[in-house]
Design a protein around this motif. Sequence first.
Motif, PDB file in Angstrom:
ATOM      1  N   SER A 111       0.858  -1.191   0.000  1.00 20.92           N
ATOM      2  CA  SER A 111       0.000   0.000   0.000  1.00 20.92           C
ATOM      3  C   SER A 111       0.895   1.243   0.000  1.00 20.92           C
ATOM      4  CB  SER A 111      -0.944  -0.024   1.202  1.00 20.92           C
ATOM      5  OG  SER A 111      -0.253   0.366   2.354  1.00 20.92           O
ATOM      6  N   GLY A 112       0.284   2.408   0.035  1.00 20.08           N
ATOM      7  CA  GLY A 112       1.044   3.654   0.004  1.00 20.08           C
ATOM      8  C   GLY A 112       2.079   3.733   1.122  1.00 20.08           C
ATOM      9  N   THR A 113       1.715   3.252   2.289  1.00 25.42           N
ATOM     10  CA  THR A 113       2.641   3.304   3.428  1.00 25.42           C
ATOM     11  C   THR A 113       3.937   2.557   3.108  1.00 25.42           C
ATOM     12  OG1 THR A 113       0.734   3.424   4.903  1.00 25.42           O
ATOM     13  CG2 THR A 113       2.834   2.848   5.920  1.00 25.42           C
TER      14      THR A 113
ATOM     15  N   PHE B 103      -1.075  11.863   8.397  1.00 23.43           N
ATOM     16  CA  PHE B 103      -0.154  11.177   7.488  1.00 23.43           C
ATOM     17  C   PHE B 103       1.249  11.773   7.532  1.00 23.43           C
ATOM     18  CE2 PHE B 103      -4.338   9.952   5.855  1.00 23.43           C
ATOM     19  CZ  PHE B 103      -4.196   8.582   6.035  1.00 23.43           C
TER      20      PHE B 103
ATOM     21  N   THR C 220      -4.602  14.034   3.635  1.00 22.67           N
ATOM     22  CA  THR C 220      -5.950  13.483   3.508  1.00 22.67           C
ATOM     23  C   THR C 220      -6.744  13.589   4.811  1.00 22.67           C
ATOM     24  OG1 THR C 220      -4.779  11.884   2.141  1.00 22.67           O
ATOM     25  CG2 THR C 220      -7.118  11.506   2.440  1.00 22.67           C
TER      26      THR C 220
ATOM     27  N   ASP D  65       5.162  12.538   0.189  1.00 22.92           N
ATOM     28  CA  ASP D  65       3.965  11.706   0.208  1.00 22.92           C
ATOM     29  C   ASP D  65       2.942  12.382  -0.707  1.00 22.92           C
ATOM     30  OD1 ASP D  65       1.431  10.703   0.685  1.00 22.92           O
ATOM     31  OD2 ASP D  65       1.677  10.524   2.850  1.00 22.92           O
TER      32      ASP D  65
ATOM     33  N   ILE E 201       0.453  10.568  -2.004  1.00 21.22           N
ATOM     34  CA  ILE E 201      -0.450   9.423  -2.136  1.00 21.22           C
ATOM     35  C   ILE E 201      -1.841   9.851  -2.592  1.00 21.22           C
ATOM     36  CG2 ILE E 201      -1.617   7.592  -0.791  1.00 21.22           C
ATOM     37  CD1 ILE E 201       1.116   7.169   0.634  1.00 21.22           C
TER      38      ILE E 201
ATOM     39  N   GLN F 177      -4.976   2.987  -4.969  1.00 18.49           N
ATOM     40  CA  GLN F 177      -6.409   3.096  -4.607  1.00 18.49           C
ATOM     41  C   GLN F 177      -6.915   4.530  -4.514  1.00 18.49           C
ATOM     42  OE1 GLN F 177      -3.971   2.737  -2.471  1.00 18.49           O
ATOM     43  NE2 GLN F 177      -4.472   3.348  -0.401  1.00 18.49           N
ATOM     44  N   LYS F 178      -6.087   5.494  -4.911  1.00 17.64           N
ATOM     45  CA  LYS F 178      -6.490   6.901  -4.768  1.00 17.64           C
ATOM     46  C   LYS F 178      -7.013   7.428  -6.109  1.00 17.64           C
ATOM     47  CE  LYS F 178      -5.237   7.133  -0.419  1.00 17.64           C
ATOM     48  NZ  LYS F 178      -6.140   7.442   0.664  1.00 17.64           N
TER      49      LYS F 178
HETATM   50  C1  LIG Z   1      -1.663  11.284   2.354  1.00 17.70           C
HETATM   51  C2  LIG Z   1      -1.668   9.826   2.659  1.00 17.70           C
HETATM   52  N1  LIG Z   1      -0.538   9.257   3.095  1.00 17.70           N
HETATM   53  C3  LIG Z   1      -0.479   7.955   3.392  1.00 17.70           C
HETATM   54  C4  LIG Z   1      -1.583   7.139   3.265  1.00 17.70           C
HETATM   55  C5  LIG Z   1      -1.474   5.701   3.599  1.00 17.70           C
HETATM   56  O1  LIG Z   1      -1.629   4.936   2.461  1.00 17.70           O
HETATM   57  P1  LIG Z   1      -2.030   3.390   2.570  1.00 17.70           P
HETATM   58  O2  LIG Z   1      -3.274   3.310   3.374  1.00 17.70           O
HETATM   59  O3  LIG Z   1      -2.219   3.035   1.107  1.00 17.70           O
HETATM   60  O4  LIG Z   1      -0.898   2.680   3.180  1.00 17.70           O
HETATM   61  C6  LIG Z   1      -2.787   7.677   2.820  1.00 17.70           C
HETATM   62  C7  LIG Z   1      -3.986   6.839   2.717  1.00 17.70           C
HETATM   63  O5  LIG Z   1      -5.082   7.255   3.041  1.00 17.70           O
HETATM   64  C8  LIG Z   1      -2.822   9.049   2.503  1.00 17.70           C
HETATM   65  O6  LIG Z   1      -3.956   9.610   2.072  1.00 17.70           O
END
Ligand SMILES: Cc1ncc(COP(=O)(O)O)c(C=O)c1O
Length: 362
Positions: free
Chosen positions: A59-61, A86, A137, A162, A164, A187-188
């Motif tokens: 995932s993004g993390t 975030f 977010t 970031d 994301i 997924q964004k």
């Molecule tokens: C700005 C931001 N950073 C990090 C994340 C974390 O991403 P993930 O949930 O895909 O690991 C999100 C997810 O909502 C995000 O919006």
Amino acid sequence: MENLRIPGPTPCPPEPLEAMSKQMINHRGEEFGKIINEVTANLKKLFQTKNDLFLLTGSGTGGLEAAVVNTLSPGDRVLSVSIGVFGDRFATIAQTYGAEIVHLRFDWGKAADPDKIREALRADNGIKAVLVTHNETSTGVTNDLGEISKAVKEFDKLLLVDAISSMGSINLPVDEWKCDVAVTGSQKGWMVPPGLAMVSVSDKAWQAHSTARMPRFYWDFGKARDYLEKGQTPWTPAISVVFALDVSLKMMLKEGLDAIVDRHIRLGDMARQGAKSMGLPLFADEKYASNTVTAVSGANGLDIIKLLKIMREKYQIVLGGGQLDLKGKIFRIGHLGWVNEKDIETVLSALEEALPQAGFRR
Ligand SMILES: Cc1ncc(COP(=O)(O)O)c(C=O)c1O
């Protein structure tokens, strides 16, 4: 079917979903090689970059962790510019791997002040990298990354971003703004399910990579680069999500990046004006309000938890709640990816009906 209006995962159009139902192929074969090369080239167009770009399964993390472990060593001092949940998470990742964090926090709902970043960098020339969230977010704020980048680059620091919930939806010219690593998640705004992080890596980031000593294995950009030369990823990728992305990127390029960015501007504007016209205060400083997610504050007796329940159960619309300290204090409307004006109209008219049922008085 529920109308999913959270800021990711976002609804997906039928075409990428159909692509996901295709039979598996050999991820070390020619067919996959062609797809990954095309997907990578198309992503570079939407990242507005000539830098290397990798698909990482996670995932993004995971992408944020990759940005950290590929460029830093334990003990490195890192400036964390945080405006919300975030931003704090990015810092925690770096801290977990032994970086020494210099915190620069701004009130939630506000954007980062580039001059404060300048001050922090002037005060401490041992800082190696700056971590920043383009679009926070959790609060619905978009930082002025162009100006932040100018501040960071005056001091020639690494800029780890970031992106994301902004890349592919809000303008982010990676090369012009000298982002050394920029991270997004499938997924964004990309209109496909979760499962991939996409990261761009600049020459300066590669230089940092050559001396970085944080432990890395799965996320090693060096391995990603070696395998991409063969049209592969080091580890088994989320093949179905790559199939979907291949299709969604073609849809995005057909619409055109400028048109996509403009659509998000219109949608953001619509969500904000709609909320305000109902007497709801916006949580974010309007000057920096995000065009992918709108955070709305509670007021005039509004029970936000109840509102979210009514919206879900009575109108089949799923909105985002507040995270951590913001739980029960704000709700969030996601408007990124496969979304148009009609979708926002639907949310706003349901909201208008639901508000008095959740205790709101004008
Ligand atoms: C700005 C931001 N950073 C990090 C994340 C974390 O991403 P993930 O949930 O895909 O690991 C999100 C997810 O909502 C995000 O919006």
